[in-house]
Design an enzyme around this catalytic site. Structure first.
Site, PDB file in Angstrom:
ATOM      1  N   HIS A  15      -4.135  -5.929   0.982  1.00  0.00           N
ATOM      2  CA  HIS A  15      -3.265  -5.454  -0.113  1.00  0.00           C
ATOM      3  C   HIS A  15      -2.251  -4.482   0.484  1.00  0.00           C
ATOM      4  CE1 HIS A  15      -2.699  -3.922  -4.447  1.00  0.00           C
ATOM      5  NE2 HIS A  15      -1.814  -3.289  -3.696  1.00  0.00           N
ATOM      6  N   HIS A  17       2.076  -3.094   0.470  1.00  0.00           N
ATOM      7  CA  HIS A  17       3.460  -3.087  -0.027  1.00  0.00           C
ATOM      8  C   HIS A  17       4.406  -2.887   1.152  1.00  0.00           C
ATOM      9  CE1 HIS A  17       2.196  -2.763  -4.248  1.00  0.00           C
ATOM     10  NE2 HIS A  17       1.182  -2.106  -3.732  1.00  0.00           N
ATOM     11  N   ARG A  19       7.913  -3.637   0.684  1.00  0.00           N
ATOM     12  CA  ARG A  19       9.275  -3.470   0.147  1.00  0.00           C
ATOM     13  C   ARG A  19      10.250  -4.443   0.826  1.00  0.00           C
ATOM     14  NH1 ARG A  19       6.286  -0.836  -3.472  1.00  0.00           N
ATOM     15  NH2 ARG A  19       5.874   1.325  -2.965  1.00  0.00           N
ATOM     16  N   LYS A 101      -0.607 -12.474  -8.049  1.00  0.00           N
ATOM     17  CA  LYS A 101      -0.913 -11.095  -8.381  1.00  0.00           C
ATOM     18  C   LYS A 101      -0.710 -10.861  -9.863  1.00  0.00           C
ATOM     19  CE  LYS A 101      -1.610  -6.717  -8.088  1.00  0.00           C
ATOM     20  NZ  LYS A 101      -1.713  -5.673  -7.116  1.00  0.00           N
ATOM     21  N   HIS A 138      -4.523  -6.179 -10.629  1.00  0.00           N
ATOM     22  CA  HIS A 138      -4.400  -4.729 -10.812  1.00  0.00           C
ATOM     23  C   HIS A 138      -5.172  -4.404 -12.079  1.00  0.00           C
ATOM     24  CE1 HIS A 138      -2.270  -0.773 -10.377  1.00  0.00           C
ATOM     25  NE2 HIS A 138      -2.829  -0.679 -11.575  1.00  0.00           N
ATOM     26  N   HIS A 176      -7.959  -2.581  -5.173  1.00  0.00           N
ATOM     27  CA  HIS A 176      -8.061  -1.121  -5.063  1.00  0.00           C
ATOM     28  C   HIS A 176      -8.980  -0.545  -6.134  1.00  0.00           C
ATOM     29  CE1 HIS A 176      -4.864  -1.733  -7.941  1.00  0.00           C
ATOM     30  NE2 HIS A 176      -3.900  -1.796  -7.062  1.00  0.00           N
ATOM     31  N   ASP A 249      -3.388  -0.840   0.278  1.00  0.00           N
ATOM     32  CA  ASP A 249      -2.429  -0.472  -0.778  1.00  0.00           C
ATOM     33  C   ASP A 249      -1.412   0.533  -0.244  1.00  0.00           C
ATOM     34  OD1 ASP A 249      -1.175  -0.514  -3.221  1.00  0.00           O
ATOM     35  OD2 ASP A 249      -2.598   0.823  -4.205  1.00  0.00           O
TER      36      ASP A 249
END
Ligand code: NCD
Ligand code: ZN
Length: 348
Positions: A15, A17, A19, A101, A138, A176, A249
């Protein structure tokens, strides 16, 4: 295995990020230096919605990769009420995506196009169940009447448990997890449910955010909970149970956006996670379970091979040093500071 040295298969991050643009170029090497693969979150602005979006984003990631790094991004699509099951099927069968997701609308950073009415997402979810495509969830409700510290537990009762009953073949990853409730939900299902756990949720509880002033760099979503939950997460992560695996995360935001009257959610851990995990697993007398958590359980859940490469970590007398800020063209990104020294290093 001596307790001062450990060799494990190269880890993955389930997991992450990354960008886009300048931020992507700045943060990607911090991950690709340590991890062989990562599940890439689709919450860009605008989000990664289709096979074509995922292919284009994957190409931008690969183009930003340092030549000497061996790293494969595993792409995801952002599930909306308008997601086309045929596009999802094609993306999965052609190897473009590894998962979808699910963000409940409004749950976190860039989640405005998430799902409001789960009935409308059922055609896609049914197709995913039939094809074995995992759904990364999530797991927080967004109802304003639910206390932010209860949003994960209420999500399990209101959304996840019913979804599980309705579609038991759907492979679910509770992402998470931050609560004992999350741990127990995963353990109460014997198949098709796994969970990722972040590095920081193994280290901080909610005091880190609020005691002695507000600490914006400790704020992420789901927000860290009270100590008993952190202990439940530690127990799950270090147990070797194949249903729990690492998802950092790691979520970069520049300092001006974090240190603000309305600071945004996200903690950056890409560059110190591996050493921090060695520290945590040693504290729990579970160094022999680190490989399961960081390198074996994730690929097993996703049906992928374990990485061939190995890494060796060793404990030294001197603390490891980590960059405390990552320089980006958009500004500085603060790295998670665990508040203690870490003596684990990569062996030469
Ligand atoms: C993530 C982000 O910044 O994109 N933030 C976070 O606090 N974890 C979004 C998310 O995964 O919730
Ligand atoms: Zn995230």
């Amino acid at each position: 295995m001596s307790s001062n040295r450990i060799t494990i298969h190269r880890p993955d991050d389930w997991h992450l990020h990354l960008r886009d643009g300048d931020m992507l170029r700045a943060v990607l090497p911090e991950t690709s230096a340590h991890f062989a693969r990562a599940i890439i979150m689709p919450n860009l602005v605008p989000p990664v919605l289709t096979k074509a979006d995922a292919l284009a984003y994957r190409n931008r990631i690969v183009a930003a990769l340092p030549a000497e790094h061996d790293f494969s991004p595993l792409m995801t699509l952002y599930l909306t009420e308008g997601t086309d099951p045929d596009d999802v099927e094609a993306a999965y069968k052609e190897g473009v995506i590894s998962a979808l997701k699910l963000y409940p609308a409004g749950a976190t950073t860039n989640s405005a196009s998430g799902v409001r009415d789960f009935d409308r997402a059922m055609p896609v979810l049914e197709r995913m169940a039939a094809l074995g495509i995992p759904l990364c969830v999530h797991g927080e409700v967004t109802d304003p009447d639910i206390d932010i510290f209860d949003r994960e537990a209420v999500f399990i009762d209101r959304i996840l448990a019913p979804l599980r009953k309705r579609l038991p073949e759907l492979r679910l990853i509770m992402e998470h997890i931050t609560t004992q409730d999350g741990v127990e939900f995963v353990k109460s299902n014997d198949t098709n449910v796994g969970a990722t756990i972040t590095t920081h949720h193994l280290i901080i509880n909610r005091n880190a955010i609020l005691v002695g002033g507000i600490h914006p760099h400790m704020y992420c979503l789901p927000v860290a909970k009270r100590e008993k939950h952190r202990l439940a997460l530690r127990e799950a992560a270090t147990s070797g149970d194949a249903r729990f695996f690492l998802g950092t995360d790691s979520a970069p935001h520049t300092d001006d956006r974090k240190e603000s009257a309305c600071g945004c959610a996200g903690i950056f851990t890409a560059n110190n996670t591996v050493q921090l995990l060695a520290h945590v697993f040693e504290e729990e007398s579970a160094l022999d379970k680190l490989e399961a958590f960081a390198s074996l359980n994730g690929p097993a859940f996703y049906g992928l091979p374990v990485n061939d490469a190995k890494i060796t970590l060793e404990k030294r007398d001197v603390p490891a040093s980590f960059a405390d800020k990552i320089n980006t063209k958009d500004g500085l990104v603060t790295v998670f500071n665990p508040g203690f020294d870490v003596y684990w290093h990569y062996a030469e």
